[in-house]
Motif scaffolding. Structure first.
Motif, PDB file in Angstrom:
ATOM      1  N   LYS A   1       0.829  -1.208   0.000  1.00  0.00           N
ATOM      2  CA  LYS A   1       0.000   0.000   0.000  1.00  0.00           C
ATOM      3  C   LYS A   1       0.865   1.260   0.000  1.00  0.00           C
ATOM      4  CE  LYS A   1      -3.935   2.123   2.407  1.00  0.00           C
ATOM      5  NZ  LYS A   1      -3.393   3.481   2.266  1.00  0.00           N
ATOM      6  N   LEU A   2       1.918   1.260   0.810  1.00  0.00           N
ATOM      7  CA  LEU A   2       2.812   2.419   0.855  1.00  0.00           C
ATOM      8  C   LEU A   2       3.446   2.678  -0.510  1.00  0.00           C
ATOM      9  CD1 LEU A   2       4.651   1.869   4.274  1.00  0.00           C
ATOM     10  CD2 LEU A   2       3.168   3.798   3.679  1.00  0.00           C
ATOM     11  N   LEU A   3       3.877   1.600  -1.174  1.00  0.00           N
ATOM     12  CA  LEU A   3       4.530   1.745  -2.470  1.00  0.00           C
ATOM     13  C   LEU A   3       3.557   2.261  -3.528  1.00  0.00           C
ATOM     14  CD1 LEU A   3       6.984   1.399  -4.288  1.00  0.00           C
ATOM     15  CD2 LEU A   3       6.371  -1.017  -4.574  1.00  0.00           C
ATOM     16  N   ILE A   4       2.341   1.709  -3.556  1.00  0.00           N
ATOM     17  CA  ILE A   4       1.342   2.150  -4.536  1.00  0.00           C
ATOM     18  C   ILE A   4       0.978   3.615  -4.302  1.00  0.00           C
ATOM     19  CG2 ILE A   4      -1.065   1.862  -5.251  1.00  0.00           C
ATOM     20  CD1 ILE A   4      -0.692  -1.146  -4.876  1.00  0.00           C
ATOM     21  N   ASP A   5       0.758   3.980  -3.041  1.00  0.00           N
ATOM     22  CA  ASP A   5       0.408   5.374  -2.725  1.00  0.00           C
ATOM     23  C   ASP A   5       1.523   6.326  -3.116  1.00  0.00           C
ATOM     24  OD1 ASP A   5      -1.984   4.478  -1.755  1.00  0.00           O
ATOM     25  OD2 ASP A   5      -1.417   4.607   0.372  1.00  0.00           O
ATOM     26  N   LYS A   6       2.764   5.931  -2.835  1.00  0.00           N
ATOM     27  CA  LYS A   6       3.895   6.801  -3.150  1.00  0.00           C
ATOM     28  C   LYS A   6       4.094   6.914  -4.661  1.00  0.00           C
ATOM     29  CE  LYS A   6       5.936   8.590  -0.525  1.00  0.00           C
ATOM     30  NZ  LYS A   6       5.860   9.984   0.010  1.00  0.00           N
ATOM     31  N   CYS A   7       3.839   5.831  -5.398  1.00  0.00           N
ATOM     32  CA  CYS A   7       3.944   5.876  -6.862  1.00  0.00           C
ATOM     33  C   CYS A   7       2.882   6.803  -7.446  1.00  0.00           C
ATOM     34  CB  CYS A   7       3.803   4.469  -7.449  1.00  0.00           C
ATOM     35  SG  CYS A   7       5.275   3.444  -7.281  1.00  0.00           S
ATOM     36  N   SER A   8       1.677   6.724  -6.896  1.00  0.00           N
ATOM     37  CA  SER A   8       0.605   7.614  -7.364  1.00  0.00           C
ATOM     38  C   SER A   8       0.945   9.075  -7.080  1.00  0.00           C
ATOM     39  CB  SER A   8      -0.716   7.234  -6.678  1.00  0.00           C
ATOM     40  OG  SER A   8      -1.084   5.911  -7.000  1.00  0.00           O
ATOM     41  N   GLU A   9       1.493   9.298  -5.893  1.00  0.00           N
ATOM     42  CA  GLU A   9       1.910  10.659  -5.537  1.00  0.00           C
ATOM     43  C   GLU A   9       3.021  11.146  -6.472  1.00  0.00           C
ATOM     44  OE1 GLU A   9       4.481  12.689  -1.933  1.00  0.00           O
ATOM     45  OE2 GLU A   9       3.131  11.019  -1.432  1.00  0.00           O
ATOM     46  N   PHE A  10       3.945  10.261  -6.782  1.00  0.00           N
ATOM     47  CA  PHE A  10       5.050  10.604  -7.675  1.00  0.00           C
ATOM     48  C   PHE A  10       4.532  10.954  -9.070  1.00  0.00           C
ATOM     49  CE2 PHE A  10       9.337   8.995  -9.491  1.00  0.00           C
ATOM     50  CZ  PHE A  10       9.836  10.284  -9.492  1.00  0.00           C
ATOM     51  N   THR A  11       3.579  10.163  -9.556  1.00  0.00           N
ATOM     52  CA  THR A  11       3.010  10.409 -10.887  1.00  0.00           C
ATOM     53  C   THR A  11       2.284  11.746 -10.932  1.00  0.00           C
ATOM     54  OG1 THR A  11       2.723   8.022 -11.179  1.00  0.00           O
ATOM     55  CG2 THR A  11       1.504   9.452 -12.673  1.00  0.00           C
ATOM     56  N   ALA A  12       1.498  12.015  -9.901  1.00  0.00           N
ATOM     57  CA  ALA A  12       0.765  13.293  -9.851  1.00  0.00           C
ATOM     58  C   ALA A  12       1.733  14.473  -9.761  1.00  0.00           C
ATOM     59  CB  ALA A  12      -0.183  13.289  -8.657  1.00  0.00           C
ATOM     60  N   PHE A  13       2.793  14.283  -9.022  1.00  0.00           N
ATOM     61  CA  PHE A  13       3.788  15.330  -8.849  1.00  0.00           C
ATOM     62  C   PHE A  13       4.442  15.681 -10.197  1.00  0.00           C
ATOM     63  CE2 PHE A  13       7.045  16.680  -5.378  1.00  0.00           C
ATOM     64  CZ  PHE A  13       6.943  17.995  -5.827  1.00  0.00           C
ATOM     65  N   THR A  14       4.868  14.641 -10.938  1.00  0.00           N
ATOM     66  CA  THR A  14       5.532  14.890 -12.222  1.00  0.00           C
ATOM     67  C   THR A  14       4.557  15.439 -13.256  1.00  0.00           C
ATOM     68  OG1 THR A  14       5.186  12.566 -12.867  1.00  0.00           O
ATOM     69  CG2 THR A  14       7.281  13.122 -11.830  1.00  0.00           C
TER      70      THR A  14
END
Length: 569
Positions: A174-187
């Protein structure tokens, strides 16, 4: 069928969502959308009216998208497969009808898929860092979207075939998926910003997010591999079935081939202990070869060596090697374990105190295996173990001399079916070089026509051009020259070497870089051998050779030879 995550085209999020929705569309709708996109892509005059993401997709990799469109009906998304695998075959809620990946073969394949997916993600994360350094924001975003997709697919694929997962693993997922989503939104926000100064100020935050993603990803992979290693070892320890145990051992061996990190995980989880238990049960005799092969792989790391020492693994190996009821394949794999744990390249073999206690039995068995080897592979494993032991302890050379090993090895070299590669000759000449420090060795060399063999080894050349084979040929040339230098202190050996025209060959190797494949180590060894032979037979050298290769300091002759052009020879 391949997963969508392997597709090699770049699109923005809006277009990606449109394309992925094709799977859920009926055939008529699919054809209408397909036709519409094809019409949009037909002429350059339509490009300006297309949305920017579609324009960008067309300009960058139209062919990849079209190829994907053509193959669409033959492909399936891994997320859909995950759902299908959790559906019962019938409408009844019967657990026996659930599609469970129960065979170990499938588990092994899925683990390989997981490792490939992990390698792709790791590579993509590295590329993102490189593109970020160059401020290529559009590429950073598209690659982030791809990583996000790969991560979700990897997690879904793993959860589809694993039978259980821990709470810690679920949290990390869950942490990895959430952080990946955050990373995608950020970029995604970054590509909409045109202010370069603002983008530079955001770079540190993006780097921090990328580091966190990589950290969570690494922890998850570590946890998954540990979990799978534990499952396989549990099967090996608890199963009475030869088939299930064999399958688990084969899967464990596949994991060891993925690198030293996995070997450390397996060793820490008790892999060496579990495998030696198999090697102590007659019921599993048919599994000894693959069990020993897996042990050899695990023992390339320090953790594996410590475990081997704790379970008296050396004694077990000695028992197997000296037991004539075992097959040649079992003896060969036991020799491979000995070769691994005595490798001179390892820095953590000093603690193998029990090896000295069993060395005489092991050396005797290995010499016998060399003598009776039915194939080149068996001889290579046995001779490699002996070669490493001669580095490991000096007493081994005296043992080999007493066991007539010199005669056996020289005889084997005359059989081209047994000593058939530069790798095998490398092991033989290593043993000869280490034994040549003993004074009694010279007479054995003369009697076994060993000087002729050493002369032939000075001509060793690679037939394939393979880098590993070329390196092996260099080692053969170097060690044969070293052996000649050591043995030529005996006048009889020196006289035999001169009569076989060793001096002209050594001069050729010194003066011609191509003859020694530009190897400095071969050059130094040849200069040393030439100087020793020149002392015993000075009339064999021309004056120019003596002045350049013998009379100066060794370092001066070395510098002279390394600066020579091919035309000089």
């Amino acid at each position: 069928m391949k997963s969508f995550c392997y597709r090699k085209w770049i699109v923005d999020r809006d277009v990606q969502m449109l394309l992925s929705s094709f799977l859920a569309a009926d055939c008529d709708l699919w054809r209408r959308i397909h036709k519409g996109i094809n019409m949009a892509f037909k002429g350059e005059d339509h490009l300006d009216s297309l949305p920017l993401p579609v324009q960008r997709m067309h300009l960058i990799q139209v062919d990849s998208v079209q190829r994907w469109m053509e193959d669409l009906k033959l492909m399936t998304d891994c997320e859909c497969m995950c759902i299908l695998q959790s559906k019962p075959i019938s409408a009844e809620k019967d657990e026996q009808n659930e599609l469970i990946l129960s065979s170990q073969y499938s588990t092994s394949d899925n683990l390989q898929l997981l490792l490939k997916r992990a390698w792709i993600i790791s590579t993509e994360l590295t590329k993102i860092a490189q593109k970020l350094e160059k401020n290529r924001w559009q590429r950073v975003h598209s690659m982030t979207v791809r990583v996000n997709c790969h991560v979700r697919s990897m997690i879904n694929e793993y959860n589809a075939f694993t039978r259980s997962s821990s709470e810690e693993m679920n949290q990390l997922e869950k942490l990895l998926i959430d952080k990946c989503s955050e990373f995608t939104a950020f970029t995604e926000r970054c590509i909409q910003i045109e202010d370069e100064q603002m983008l530079r100020s955001m770079k540190s935050c993006i780097n921090e997010t990328l580091t966190t993603v990589a950290q969570y990803f690494g922890q998850l992979i570590e946890l998954v591999l540990t979990h799978e290693a534990q499952n396989l070892l549990r099967q090996i320890e608890s199963s009475d079935s030869v088939y299930i145990t064999e399958s688990a051992i084969n899967s464990l061996f596949s994991l060891t081939q993925e690198g030293t990190h996995l070997c450390r995980i397996i060793a820490k989880e008790g892999g060496v202990v579990a495998l030696f238990k198999i090697c102590r049960q007659d019921y599993f005799r048919c599994l000894y070869p693959q069990t020993l092969r897996t042990l050899a792989s695990i023992c390339c790391v320090e953790e594996g060596m410590h475990q081997l020492e704790k379970v008296d693994g050396i004694l077990c190996l000695a028992d197997i090697l000296t037991d004539n009821t075992h097959s040649e394949a079992t003896h060969a794999e036991a020799a491979a374990v000995i070769a691994q744990i005595t490798s001179p390249h390892l820095t953590f073999t000093q603690h193998l105190s029990s090896f000295l206690e069993n060395m005489e039995e092991i050396v005797t068995a290995l010499v016998k295996l060399c003598q009776e080897a039915s194939s080149g592979e068996v001889f290579l494993l046995a001779s490699a173990a002996l070669a490493n032991i001669t580095f490991f302890d000096t007493m081994a050379c005296e043992m080999l001399l007493q066991l007539n090993a010199m005669k056996i090895l020289l005889a084997a070299c005359s059989d081209k079916h047994i000593v058939d590669t530069p790798y095998s000759r490398d092991q033989v000449v290593t043993i000869l070089a280490n034994m040549s420090v003993l004074d009694q060795c010279a007479s054995e060399i003369i009697q076994g026509n060993g000087v002729q063999l050493l002369m032939e080894m000075l001509f060793e050349r690679s037939s394939s051009g393979n880098s590993a084979e070329v390196a092996a040929c260099e080692r053969v040339q170097q060690k044969s020259a070293v052996t000649l230098a050591r043995l030529s202190r005996d006048p009889e050996v020196a006289d035999a070497a001169v009569k076989l025209s060793c001096i002209p060959r050594l001069i050729k190797l010194c003066r011609s870089p191509t003859e020694r494949n530009n190897s400095d180590s071969v050059l130094v060894a040849c200069l040393a051998a030439l100087r020793r032979l020149a002392v015993m037979s000075p009339e064999g050298l021309e004056d120019s050779d003596f002045q350049q290769l013998v009379k100066p300091r060794l370092v001066d002759s070395f510098l002279l030879c390394t600066n020579m052009e091919e035309s000089f020879v």
